[in-house]
Design a protein around this motif. Sequence first.
Motif, PDB file in Angstrom:
ATOM      1  N   ASN A 368       0.885  -1.100   0.127  1.00  0.00           N
ATOM      2  CA  ASN A 368       0.072  -0.003   0.018  1.00  0.00           C
ATOM      3  C   ASN A 368       1.048   1.304  -0.038  1.00  0.00           C
ATOM      4  O   ASN A 368       0.128   2.343   0.488  1.00  0.00           O
ATOM      5  CB  ASN A 368      -1.051   0.078   1.197  1.00  0.00           C
ATOM      6  N   LYS A 369       1.997   1.380  -0.562  1.00  0.00           N
ATOM      7  CA  LYS A 369       2.810   2.356  -0.784  1.00  0.00           C
ATOM      8  C   LYS A 369       2.461   2.960  -2.319  1.00  0.00           C
ATOM      9  O   LYS A 369       2.053   2.513  -2.935  1.00  0.00           O
ATOM     10  CB  LYS A 369       4.252   2.127  -0.868  1.00  0.00           C
ATOM     11  N   GLU A 370       2.944   4.248  -2.314  1.00  0.00           N
ATOM     12  CA  GLU A 370       2.542   4.913  -3.653  1.00  0.00           C
ATOM     13  C   GLU A 370       3.038   4.330  -4.757  1.00  0.00           C
ATOM     14  O   GLU A 370       4.382   3.932  -4.988  1.00  0.00           O
ATOM     15  CB  GLU A 370       3.186   6.230  -3.568  1.00  0.00           C
ATOM     16  N   ALA A 371       2.273   3.866  -5.671  1.00  0.00           N
ATOM     17  CA  ALA A 371       2.774   3.168  -6.986  1.00  0.00           C
ATOM     18  C   ALA A 371       1.723   3.503  -7.961  1.00  0.00           C
ATOM     19  O   ALA A 371       1.662   2.638  -8.977  1.00  0.00           O
ATOM     20  CB  ALA A 371       2.818   1.598  -6.667  1.00  0.00           C
ATOM     21  N   SER A 372       1.281   4.886  -8.112  1.00  0.00           N
ATOM     22  CA  SER A 372       0.328   5.286  -9.092  1.00  0.00           C
ATOM     23  C   SER A 372       1.507   5.469 -10.397  1.00  0.00           C
ATOM     24  O   SER A 372       2.466   5.553 -10.381  1.00  0.00           O
ATOM     25  CB  SER A 372      -0.214   6.673  -8.649  1.00  0.00           C
ATOM     26  N   SER A 373       0.439   5.480 -11.510  1.00  0.00           N
ATOM     27  CA  SER A 373       1.086   5.693 -12.673  1.00  0.00           C
ATOM     28  C   SER A 373       2.007   6.983 -12.677  1.00  0.00           C
ATOM     29  O   SER A 373       3.087   7.172 -13.178  1.00  0.00           O
ATOM     30  CB  SER A 373       0.300   5.584 -14.083  1.00  0.00           C
ATOM     31  N   LEU A 374       1.313   8.139 -12.201  1.00  0.00           N
ATOM     32  CA  LEU A 374       2.071   9.313 -12.205  1.00  0.00           C
ATOM     33  C   LEU A 374       3.115   9.308 -11.518  1.00  0.00           C
ATOM     34  O   LEU A 374       4.355   9.853 -11.846  1.00  0.00           O
ATOM     35  CB  LEU A 374       1.093  10.465 -11.925  1.00  0.00           C
ATOM     36  N   PHE A 375       3.189   8.674 -10.327  1.00  0.00           N
ATOM     37  CA  PHE A 375       4.347   8.730  -9.302  1.00  0.00           C
ATOM     38  C   PHE A 375       5.392   7.689 -10.231  1.00  0.00           C
ATOM     39  O   PHE A 375       6.704   8.309 -10.055  1.00  0.00           O
ATOM     40  CB  PHE A 375       3.915   7.939  -8.245  1.00  0.00           C
ATOM     41  N   LYS A 376       4.985   6.790 -10.773  1.00  0.00           N
ATOM     42  CA  LYS A 376       6.003   6.110 -11.627  1.00  0.00           C
ATOM     43  C   LYS A 376       6.746   6.845 -12.596  1.00  0.00           C
ATOM     44  O   LYS A 376       7.934   6.811 -12.773  1.00  0.00           O
ATOM     45  CB  LYS A 376       5.520   4.900 -12.178  1.00  0.00           C
ATOM     46  N   MET A 377       5.834   7.643 -13.342  1.00  0.00           N
ATOM     47  CA  MET A 377       6.416   8.377 -14.634  1.00  0.00           C
ATOM     48  C   MET A 377       7.211   9.563 -14.075  1.00  0.00           C
ATOM     49  O   MET A 377       8.381   9.680 -14.611  1.00  0.00           O
ATOM     50  CB  MET A 377       5.224   9.142 -15.282  1.00  0.00           C
ATOM     51  N   ALA A 378       6.938  10.186 -12.769  1.00  0.00           N
ATOM     52  CA  ALA A 378       7.752  11.322 -12.450  1.00  0.00           C
ATOM     53  C   ALA A 378       9.143  10.682 -11.720  1.00  0.00           C
ATOM     54  O   ALA A 378       9.910  11.179 -12.032  1.00  0.00           O
ATOM     55  CB  ALA A 378       6.893  12.021 -11.160  1.00  0.00           C
ATOM     56  N   THR A 379       8.679   9.637 -11.173  1.00  0.00           N
ATOM     57  CA  THR A 379      10.250   8.792 -10.598  1.00  0.00           C
ATOM     58  C   THR A 379      10.991   8.436 -11.884  1.00  0.00           C
ATOM     59  O   THR A 379      12.263   8.705 -11.671  1.00  0.00           O
ATOM     60  CB  THR A 379       9.663   7.472  -9.614  1.00  0.00           C
ATOM     61  N   GLY A 380      10.472   7.879 -12.693  1.00  0.00           N
ATOM     62  CA  GLY A 380      11.272   7.570 -13.896  1.00  0.00           C
ATOM     63  C   GLY A 380      11.915   8.700 -14.534  1.00  0.00           C
ATOM     64  O   GLY A 380      13.094   8.700 -15.018  1.00  0.00           O
ATOM     65  N   THR A 381      11.249   9.881 -14.648  1.00  0.00           N
ATOM     66  CA  THR A 381      11.942  11.211 -15.068  1.00  0.00           C
ATOM     67  C   THR A 381      13.176  11.498 -14.159  1.00  0.00           C
ATOM     68  O   THR A 381      14.045  11.956 -14.849  1.00  0.00           O
ATOM     69  CB  THR A 381      11.148  12.087 -15.153  1.00  0.00           C
ATOM     70  N   ILE A 382      12.861  11.451 -12.821  1.00  0.00           N
ATOM     71  CA  ILE A 382      13.892  11.840 -12.063  1.00  0.00           C
ATOM     72  C   ILE A 382      15.307  10.995 -12.116  1.00  0.00           C
ATOM     73  O   ILE A 382      16.403  11.364 -12.221  1.00  0.00           O
ATOM     74  CB  ILE A 382      13.428  11.716 -10.494  1.00  0.00           C
ATOM     75  N   ILE A 383      15.157   9.741 -12.260  1.00  0.00           N
ATOM     76  CA  ILE A 383      16.057   8.586 -12.250  1.00  0.00           C
ATOM     77  C   ILE A 383      16.995   8.830 -13.659  1.00  0.00           C
ATOM     78  O   ILE A 383      18.085   8.921 -13.795  1.00  0.00           O
ATOM     79  CB  ILE A 383      15.671   7.129 -12.248  1.00  0.00           C
ATOM     80  N   MET A 384      16.183   8.937 -14.599  1.00  0.00           N
ATOM     81  CA  MET A 384      16.713   9.246 -15.884  1.00  0.00           C
ATOM     82  C   MET A 384      17.607  10.456 -15.999  1.00  0.00           C
ATOM     83  O   MET A 384      18.681  10.662 -16.275  1.00  0.00           O
ATOM     84  CB  MET A 384      15.591   9.381 -17.147  1.00  0.00           C
ATOM     85  N   GLY A 385      17.063  11.583 -15.400  1.00  0.00           N
ATOM     86  CA  GLY A 385      17.628  12.913 -15.241  1.00  0.00           C
ATOM     87  C   GLY A 385      18.888  12.854 -14.589  1.00  0.00           C
ATOM     88  O   GLY A 385      20.187  13.407 -14.888  1.00  0.00           O
ATOM     89  N   SER A 424       8.192   4.576 -18.996  1.00  0.00           N
ATOM     90  CA  SER A 424       7.563   4.111 -20.353  1.00  0.00           C
ATOM     91  C   SER A 424       6.381   3.003 -20.372  1.00  0.00           C
ATOM     92  O   SER A 424       5.589   3.245 -21.182  1.00  0.00           O
ATOM     93  CB  SER A 424       8.591   3.920 -21.178  1.00  0.00           C
ATOM     94  N   PRO A 425       6.592   2.240 -19.535  1.00  0.00           N
ATOM     95  CA  PRO A 425       5.776   0.796 -19.606  1.00  0.00           C
ATOM     96  C   PRO A 425       4.369   1.365 -19.211  1.00  0.00           C
ATOM     97  O   PRO A 425       3.058   0.649 -19.337  1.00  0.00           O
ATOM     98  CB  PRO A 425       6.148  -0.281 -18.693  1.00  0.00           C
ATOM     99  N   VAL A 426       4.096   2.711 -18.359  1.00  0.00           N
ATOM    100  CA  VAL A 426       2.722   2.773 -17.688  1.00  0.00           C
ATOM    101  C   VAL A 426       2.167   4.276 -18.506  1.00  0.00           C
ATOM    102  O   VAL A 426       1.079   4.404 -18.286  1.00  0.00           O
ATOM    103  CB  VAL A 426       2.952   3.089 -16.277  1.00  0.00           C
ATOM    104  N   SER A 427       2.859   4.690 -19.373  1.00  0.00           N
ATOM    105  CA  SER A 427       2.618   6.091 -19.913  1.00  0.00           C
ATOM    106  C   SER A 427       1.397   5.750 -20.871  1.00  0.00           C
ATOM    107  O   SER A 427       0.226   6.538 -20.531  1.00  0.00           O
ATOM    108  CB  SER A 427       3.713   6.873 -20.415  1.00  0.00           C
ATOM    109  N   LEU A 428       1.530   5.239 -21.870  1.00  0.00           N
ATOM    110  CA  LEU A 428       0.439   4.918 -22.440  1.00  0.00           C
ATOM    111  C   LEU A 428      -0.908   4.220 -22.086  1.00  0.00           C
ATOM    112  O   LEU A 428      -2.049   4.685 -22.350  1.00  0.00           O
ATOM    113  CB  LEU A 428       0.821   4.005 -23.903  1.00  0.00           C
ATOM    114  N   SER A 429      -0.342   3.243 -21.188  1.00  0.00           N
ATOM    115  CA  SER A 429      -1.704   2.603 -20.289  1.00  0.00           C
ATOM    116  C   SER A 429      -2.462   3.724 -19.430  1.00  0.00           C
ATOM    117  O   SER A 429      -3.656   3.561 -19.756  1.00  0.00           O
ATOM    118  CB  SER A 429      -1.111   1.595 -19.351  1.00  0.00           C
ATOM    119  N   PHE A 430      -1.664   4.619 -18.961  1.00  0.00           N
ATOM    120  CA  PHE A 430      -2.402   5.499 -18.268  1.00  0.00           C
ATOM    121  C   PHE A 430      -3.260   6.570 -19.126  1.00  0.00           C
ATOM    122  O   PHE A 430      -4.247   6.858 -18.570  1.00  0.00           O
ATOM    123  CB  PHE A 430      -1.075   6.375 -17.441  1.00  0.00           C
ATOM    124  N   VAL A 431      -2.634   6.917 -20.022  1.00  0.00           N
ATOM    125  CA  VAL A 431      -3.437   7.715 -20.985  1.00  0.00           C
ATOM    126  C   VAL A 431      -4.846   7.113 -21.430  1.00  0.00           C
ATOM    127  O   VAL A 431      -5.879   7.660 -21.518  1.00  0.00           O
ATOM    128  CB  VAL A 431      -2.730   8.060 -22.177  1.00  0.00           C
TER     129      VAL A 431
END
Length: 523
Positions: A368-385, A424-431
């Motif tokens: 029950n920790k934060e694992a929403s698509s937006l959180f994954k996308m933001a986290t992925g952007t940070i790690i990539m950066g 990337s794996p969640v972005s299109l699914s989220f849309v």
Amino acid sequence: MTNSEKQVQQKEIFGHPVGLYVLFLTEMWERFSYYGMRGLLSLYMAAELVGDDRGPGLGWTDAEAIKLYGWYTMLVYVMSIPGGMIADKFIGQKKSVLIGAIILVLGHGTLAIEEMWAFYTGLILIILGVGMLKPNISTMVGGLYKPGDIRRDKGFSIFYIGINTGSLLATTIVGLVVAKWGWHAGFGLAGIGMLFGLLVYVWGQKYLVHVGNKTEESEKKDQVSLSEVFKNLIASPMHLAIVVVLIAVSVYYAGFVMTGVDHWGYAALFVFLSLVVGMLMMIYKSLRSQVEKDRFLVVLLSFLLVIVFWGAFEQAGGLMNLYAENKTNRMLFGWEVPTIWFQSLNAGFIILFAVTVANYWAKRKLKNKEASSLFKMATGTIIMGLGFVFMVFAVRDFNENGSSGMYWLVLAYFFHTIGELCSSPVSLSFVTKLAPVRYASLMMGLYFASTGLGNKVAGILGENASEYGEYTIFVSITIFTVIFGLLVITILKPLKRLTHGAEDNEGTFNEEAEGFELADGEN
């Protein structure tokens, strides 16, 4: 339909339709050709006219090479929009993939010819071919399974393995071929790979008789077409006036204020973006409930995340590729590692760490920790950066020693890949979860456009390295992506409220954890 056709359709291998493996091999060879050529493109354009063992290049500056690379990668994704529309309205996905594959064979084959007309013609053909093939072959994979078939997610996992395998093989084998026989042999090998894919696809048509056919009009009755949206725009004076003003200002600025050989290209891009703004305004105006409107706004933010992510990530084929070529010590035990091999790191890391990253997010969700698509996308952007921190160190290493170590690139690509596996794996699914159902196809097209725009942003950043220096570009990318990702996380709670529970009822394991694609922005 004959009984023999039915039997062919039902034939399976390892519990999946034979058609899956036909599409697997077709896509594997298509990605082999695409990533093999992509890894060479900027290097070939920037190579000296005199040439080395690989033969003469085009002798362009790094900025000129990255500029064209940015336009090329953008158009590859943008052309997916008309490619999908042609399939949907006229000929179906199956014929679209066939036509796209034929065009790609011609395009890669043309690139193998050592003439400038062949270079530009080949690029145009590849853009058109990918636009016809890429958005439609994935749809066909889904069509192999009936609604609710539990094998569907595993089928996509197998399909995505083909994508990663194609890229890994391409960037490894093509690099060796270029080192021994030259640039155009590499381009030709990419064409041979696509020819294999075409032959497999033609041979496997008997296993695809029930998928990829033209959609019946009755099945599309709930979908709003692009023409309907623009009819509504024309009928709305205020919104039409906004679009007309945007177009006029854009054309004037790009055509008469901007300089450079591609200023009219920017004019066309700005006109396209102005029309997109008009389309978005009309979609928002037509939404029937506040829930739809709120979710639509979140989708727009996700598009912005997509642009930021790929704008940074796609330095891989441009600026980082040229940096590996010109400023990295690639000697390993007395042998020089081919530059294009660094492009294989992304595919290799995906294969090694995809399951680990997926399991990490699944465990977070179980706890029950934060694992929403937006959180994954933001986290992925940070790690990539943060991966660009290693490129900053690489530049400092070069400035101090005259060359930088390969390990900086390896570390950068590792962080970029982990970020991609989060985002990337969640972005299109989220849309697709949040988009209004009747606008689902249009929103998917806008997703591809966002990915393409991100690729263009990557080109703009890369070409400016010649003026501002790699150090400034890499530092700027790091700071912006990290701050942007943190900002999204900071406002995550109100954003999740705007989704109105779109993800609340999902299971722990879903399609996002099943399959991972390369940097195509299509997951």
